[in-house]
Scaffold this motif. Structure first.
Motif, PDB file in Angstrom:
ATOM      1  N   VAL A   1       0.859  -1.177   0.000  1.00  0.00           N
ATOM      2  CA  VAL A   1       0.000   0.000   0.000  1.00  0.00           C
ATOM      3  C   VAL A   1       0.896   1.227   0.000  1.00  0.00           C
ATOM      4  O   VAL A   1       1.654   1.456   0.952  1.00  0.00           O
ATOM      5  N   ASP A   2       0.826   1.992  -1.078  1.00  0.00           N
ATOM      6  CA  ASP A   2       1.600   3.234  -1.191  1.00  0.00           C
ATOM      7  C   ASP A   2       0.844   4.317  -0.428  1.00  0.00           C
ATOM      8  O   ASP A   2      -0.221   4.770  -0.851  1.00  0.00           O
ATOM      9  N   ILE A   3       1.401   4.726   0.709  1.00  0.00           N
ATOM     10  CA  ILE A   3       0.698   5.676   1.570  1.00  0.00           C
ATOM     11  C   ILE A   3       0.656   7.085   0.988  1.00  0.00           C
ATOM     12  O   ILE A   3      -0.078   7.937   1.498  1.00  0.00           O
ATOM     13  N   THR A   4       1.407   7.351  -0.085  1.00  0.00           N
ATOM     14  CA  THR A   4       1.408   8.692  -0.680  1.00  0.00           C
ATOM     15  C   THR A   4       0.273   8.896  -1.677  1.00  0.00           C
ATOM     16  O   THR A   4       0.049  10.029  -2.114  1.00  0.00           O
ATOM     17  N   LEU A   5      -0.436   7.832  -2.031  1.00  0.00           N
ATOM     18  CA  LEU A   5      -1.559   7.979  -2.955  1.00  0.00           C
ATOM     19  C   LEU A   5      -2.731   8.653  -2.239  1.00  0.00           C
ATOM     20  O   LEU A   5      -2.958   8.403  -1.050  1.00  0.00           O
ATOM     21  N   PRO A   6      -3.470   9.503  -2.941  1.00  0.00           N
ATOM     22  CA  PRO A   6      -4.577  10.232  -2.299  1.00  0.00           C
ATOM     23  C   PRO A   6      -5.585   9.326  -1.589  1.00  0.00           C
ATOM     24  O   PRO A   6      -6.065   9.674  -0.509  1.00  0.00           O
ATOM     25  N   GLU A   7      -5.870   8.177  -2.158  1.00  0.00           N
ATOM     26  CA  GLU A   7      -6.853   7.279  -1.533  1.00  0.00           C
ATOM     27  C   GLU A   7      -6.335   6.619  -0.257  1.00  0.00           C
ATOM     28  O   GLU A   7      -7.095   5.994   0.475  1.00  0.00           O
ATOM     29  N   ASN A   8      -5.041   6.776   0.010  1.00  0.00           N
ATOM     30  CA  ASN A   8      -4.450   6.188   1.217  1.00  0.00           C
ATOM     31  C   ASN A   8      -4.024   7.257   2.230  1.00  0.00           C
ATOM     32  O   ASN A   8      -3.144   7.019   3.067  1.00  0.00           O
ATOM     33  N   SER A   9      -4.655   8.423   2.175  1.00  0.00           N
ATOM     34  CA  SER A   9      -4.242   9.538   3.034  1.00  0.00           C
ATOM     35  C   SER A   9      -4.375   9.215   4.525  1.00  0.00           C
ATOM     36  O   SER A   9      -3.574   9.696   5.334  1.00  0.00           O
ATOM     37  N   ALA A  10      -5.343   8.402   4.905  1.00  0.00           N
ATOM     38  CA  ALA A  10      -5.484   8.026   6.322  1.00  0.00           C
ATOM     39  C   ALA A  10      -4.260   7.235   6.782  1.00  0.00           C
ATOM     40  O   ALA A  10      -3.770   7.434   7.899  1.00  0.00           O
ATOM     41  N   TRP A  11      -3.768   6.347   5.903  1.00  0.00           N
ATOM     42  CA  TRP A  11      -2.570   5.575   6.245  1.00  0.00           C
ATOM     43  C   TRP A  11      -1.343   6.493   6.275  1.00  0.00           C
ATOM     44  O   TRP A  11      -0.444   6.297   7.097  1.00  0.00           O
ATOM     45  N   TYR A  12      -1.310   7.481   5.404  1.00  0.00           N
ATOM     46  CA  TYR A  12      -0.203   8.434   5.397  1.00  0.00           C
ATOM     47  C   TYR A  12      -0.148   9.182   6.727  1.00  0.00           C
ATOM     48  O   TYR A  12       0.922   9.306   7.338  1.00  0.00           O
ATOM     49  N   GLU A  13      -1.295   9.670   7.169  1.00  0.00           N
ATOM     50  CA  GLU A  13      -1.356  10.399   8.444  1.00  0.00           C
ATOM     51  C   GLU A  13      -0.889   9.522   9.596  1.00  0.00           C
ATOM     52  O   GLU A  13      -0.226   9.992  10.513  1.00  0.00           O
ATOM     53  N   ARG A  14      -1.212   8.260   9.532  1.00  0.00           N
ATOM     54  CA  ARG A  14      -0.888   7.337  10.615  1.00  0.00           C
ATOM     55  C   ARG A  14       0.572   6.876  10.596  1.00  0.00           C
ATOM     56  O   ARG A  14       1.194   6.737  11.649  1.00  0.00           O
ATOM     57  N   TYR A  15       1.110   6.603   9.388  1.00  0.00           N
ATOM     58  CA  TYR A  15       2.397   5.919   9.284  1.00  0.00           C
ATOM     59  C   TYR A  15       3.496   6.699   8.567  1.00  0.00           C
ATOM     60  O   TYR A  15       4.546   6.147   8.276  1.00  0.00           O
ATOM     61  N   GLN A  16       3.298   7.989   8.291  1.00  0.00           N
ATOM     62  CA  GLN A  16       4.263   8.727   7.474  1.00  0.00           C
ATOM     63  C   GLN A  16       5.687   8.699   8.017  1.00  0.00           C
ATOM     64  O   GLN A  16       6.647   8.751   7.249  1.00  0.00           O
ATOM     65  N   PHE A  17       5.855   8.568   9.326  1.00  0.00           N
ATOM     66  CA  PHE A  17       7.199   8.563   9.905  1.00  0.00           C
ATOM     67  C   PHE A  17       7.633   7.176  10.382  1.00  0.00           C
ATOM     68  O   PHE A  17       8.660   7.051  11.041  1.00  0.00           O
ATOM     69  N   ASP A  18       6.854   6.163  10.046  1.00  0.00           N
ATOM     70  CA  ASP A  18       7.100   4.829  10.609  1.00  0.00           C
ATOM     71  C   ASP A  18       7.324   3.713   9.597  1.00  0.00           C
ATOM     72  O   ASP A  18       7.556   2.582   9.997  1.00  0.00           O
ATOM     73  N   ILE A  19       7.227   3.991   8.308  1.00  0.00           N
ATOM     74  CA  ILE A  19       7.362   2.904   7.339  1.00  0.00           C
ATOM     75  C   ILE A  19       8.771   2.333   7.366  1.00  0.00           C
ATOM     76  O   ILE A  19       9.713   3.065   7.672  1.00  0.00           O
ATOM     77  N   PRO A  20       8.914   1.066   7.097  1.00  0.00           N
ATOM     78  CA  PRO A  20       7.862   0.120   6.723  1.00  0.00           C
ATOM     79  C   PRO A  20       7.006  -0.297   7.926  1.00  0.00           C
ATOM     80  O   PRO A  20       7.497  -0.435   9.039  1.00  0.00           O
ATOM     81  N   VAL A  21       5.717  -0.465   7.639  1.00  0.00           N
ATOM     82  CA  VAL A  21       4.761  -0.963   8.619  1.00  0.00           C
ATOM     83  C   VAL A  21       4.088  -2.179   8.006  1.00  0.00           C
ATOM     84  O   VAL A  21       3.764  -2.184   6.817  1.00  0.00           O
TER      85      VAL A  21
END
Length: 115
Positions: A63-83
Motif C-alpha cells: 500500500v503506497d501511503i502517498t496515494l490520495p486514496e491512502n491519506s489516512a494511512w499516510y497520516e498514521r504511518y508517514q514517519f514509521d514505514i515500513p509498517v
C-alpha cells in the motif's frame, strides 16, 4: 463450424465463473501481509528482501501511503514505514521482526489446519 446455443453458452459462462471463484478461494487461504510503503523507501526494500524466504507462506500486498486514496494511512504511518499488518492486524514497524512474523504465520497455519 462450432456453434453455441444460448443455454450451452450460459452454462459455459457459469461453469467458468464457478471455476474462477474456486480458484480465488483456494488462493485466499494464505494470510495477507500488507506492507505500508512509499517510493522511495530503502528500508522497505530491505524488508522485502528479508521476507523472500517466506514468500510462499503469505500474499504480500503493498500500500503506497502517498496515494490520495491512502491519506489516512499516510497520516498514521508517514514517519514509521515500513509498517506491516497481517490479515488486517498490526504486526510490526520500522524493520522486519522474523521471530514475530514466524510465530504469527505458524499460529495462522495451525488454525487453518484445524489444530
Amino acid at each position: 463450424m462450432l456453434r453455441f446455443q444460448g443455454n450451452r453458452m450460459q452454462l459455459a459462462k457459469s461453469s467458468f465463473g464457478l471455476f474462477l471463484r474456486n480458484l480465488s478461494a483456494s488462493n485466499t487461504t494464505l494470510p495477507v501481509l500488507t506492507l505500508f510503503t512509499k517510493d522511495p523507501c530503502p528500508l522497505c526494500d530491505e524488508a522485502k528482501e528479508l521476507l523472500k524466504p517466506y514468500k510462499n507462506r503469505f500474499i504480500l500486498q503493498e500500500v503506497d501511503i502517498t496515494l490520495p486514496e491512502n491519506s489516512a494511512w499516510y497520516e498514521r504511518y508517514q514517519f514509521d514505514i515500513p509498517v506491516f499488518h497481517l490479515n488486517g492486524q498490526f504486526l510490526m514497524m520500522h524493520q522486519v521482526n522474523i521471530s514475530k512474523l514466524e510465530k504469527q504465520l505458524l499460529k495462522l497455519e495451525q488454525q487453518g489446519a484445524g489444530c
